[in-house]
Write a protein that holds these residues in place. Structure first.
Motif, mmCIF file in Angstrom:
data_model
loop_
_atom_site.group_PDB
_atom_site.id
_atom_site.type_symbol
_atom_site.label_atom_id
_atom_site.label_comp_id
_atom_site.label_asym_id
_atom_site.label_seq_id
_atom_site.Cartn_x
_atom_site.Cartn_y
_atom_site.Cartn_z
ATOM 1 N N PRO A 1 5.345 -1.966 3.551
ATOM 2 C CA PRO A 1 5.301 -2.999 4.043
ATOM 3 C C PRO A 1 3.713 -2.850 5.162
ATOM 4 O O PRO A 1 3.374 -3.416 5.845
ATOM 5 C CB PRO A 1 6.789 -3.115 5.600
ATOM 6 N N GLY A 2 2.098 -2.906 4.174
ATOM 7 C CA GLY A 2 1.339 -3.007 4.047
ATOM 8 C C GLY A 2 0.690 -2.039 5.091
ATOM 9 O O GLY A 2 0.904 -1.194 5.103
ATOM 10 N N ARG B 1 -2.329 -9.926 5.536
ATOM 11 C CA ARG B 1 -0.257 -11.092 7.001
ATOM 12 C C ARG B 1 -1.011 -10.755 8.258
ATOM 13 O O ARG B 1 -1.582 -9.743 8.336
ATOM 14 C CB ARG B 1 0.564 -9.970 6.252
ATOM 15 N N ARG C 1 8.930 -7.508 0.687
ATOM 16 C CA ARG C 1 8.053 -6.758 2.314
ATOM 17 C C ARG C 1 8.694 -7.147 3.898
ATOM 18 O O ARG C 1 8.296 -6.751 4.666
ATOM 19 C CB ARG C 1 6.930 -6.520 2.403
ATOM 20 N N SER C 2 8.826 -8.531 3.582
ATOM 21 C CA SER C 2 8.897 -9.413 4.297
ATOM 22 C C SER C 2 10.007 -8.038 5.366
ATOM 23 O O SER C 2 10.239 -8.888 6.427
ATOM 24 C CB SER C 2 9.061 -10.470 4.399
ATOM 25 N N VAL D 1 6.878 -7.030 9.608
ATOM 26 C CA VAL D 1 5.744 -7.494 9.087
ATOM 27 C C VAL D 1 5.527 -9.226 9.795
ATOM 28 O O VAL D 1 6.202 -9.547 9.439
ATOM 29 C CB VAL D 1 6.078 -7.371 7.642
ATOM 30 N N MET E 1 7.345 -2.263 10.712
ATOM 31 C CA MET E 1 5.911 -1.309 10.786
ATOM 32 C C MET E 1 6.874 -0.583 12.631
ATOM 33 O O MET E 1 7.112 -0.882 13.168
ATOM 34 C CB MET E 1 4.923 -2.138 10.941
#
Lengths: 177, 177
Positions: free
Chosen positions: A22-23, A169, B157-158, B171, B162
């Motif tokens: 996730p990023g 994002r 991924r949403s 996210v 994190m």
């Protein structure tokens, strides 16, 4: 209890697994006077000493430059300068004499290294190269000791943003406990 | 044009600079049958071969275990299992015989490694240890080749979240171009 099940998911190969994360934090690295947008960045050690590492593809202009300069700065951007972030990721330092000028970013004097800092980024980390890590694959990693850092008083991590291939994002809301 | 300014920010030291990054992916690592929540994780190489690394504090139970087992799985959780994520970060494998049972997570059979996978995590990466990186400081890093991975068809991924010290975050939204 304690049962072992067969996996009911699709098998995926190559980089697809890694891209499911996730990023990644997005930063602008400055090596000497050259700017490069990076999402390949990680904490290595929080203390004794604080270390971070940045990953660079060997074909990039910054790869040879960092070996020459032996230090780099890591500058955390806010969403206000997203166009400059995109510019520094798209254009090579081989093709542009002054990326600060072209991106509209302002040079700030470092305290302890030679690579410049970026005024518009609310956080600047000054890093001295301590080790190069090459284990094959797409990226070579440069581990730097964070010898000092600078932060705007009003900075909040919510002003920063994230990247992964294909999209930028915002930082999401805090999950209430 | 091209001017060099003095820094107008506060100077910060130690880990404060690193903690200014906008979040780290949060995962549950599985080493053998032991579970450990990790935010110290980074991509190392996207391809040829795909590599990731996980950072573990040497005092942790998983540190010795990974040297013995020589592989690990990385499991990306969704917000639905946030309580299990917290549990696996809080409780040591030294004190609990079966963290799967205690956390309510289900064991899934790996294809190519010995460490188990977690059914409730929508993404599982199977990693073989290829190198240990110890450059001093708080964490030792274990670099693993992602030999295969598994992903739920409907994963986005949403659904992930994190971490950074003090808070979990969703996210964020995609920034429209």
């Amino acid at each position: 209890m304690n049962k072992l099940e067969e996996n009911d998911k699709e098998e995926i190969t190559g980089k697809a697994g890694i891209l499911s994360f996730p990023g990644f934090p997005i930063v602008i690295g400055c090596i000497g006077k050259n700017l490069i947008t990076l999402a390949a960045i990680s904490m290595v050690s929080f203390y004794d000493p604080p270390l971070i590492m940045i990953g660079i593809v060997p074909e990039r202009y910054s790869y040879d430059l960092i070996k020459e300069v032996q230090d780099f700065s890591v500058n955390i951007p806010s969403t206000e300068i997203i166009e400059a972030v995109k510019y520094c990721g798209r254009v090579s330092g081989r093709d542009v004499e002054d990326k600060f000028k072209e991106s509209g970013l302002t040079q700030v004097k470092p305290s302890k290294i030679s690579s410049l800092l970026i005024k518009e980024c609310p956080v600047n980390l000054e890093c001295k190269l301590v080790k190069t890590l090459d284990v094959g694959g797409s990226h070579v990693w440069f581990i730097g000791e964070v010898v000092t850092a600078h932060r705007r008083k009003e900075y909040s991590r919510s002003q920063a943003f994230m990247f992964w291939p294909g999209e930028y994002r915002y930082v999401g809301d805090v999950i209430k406990k």
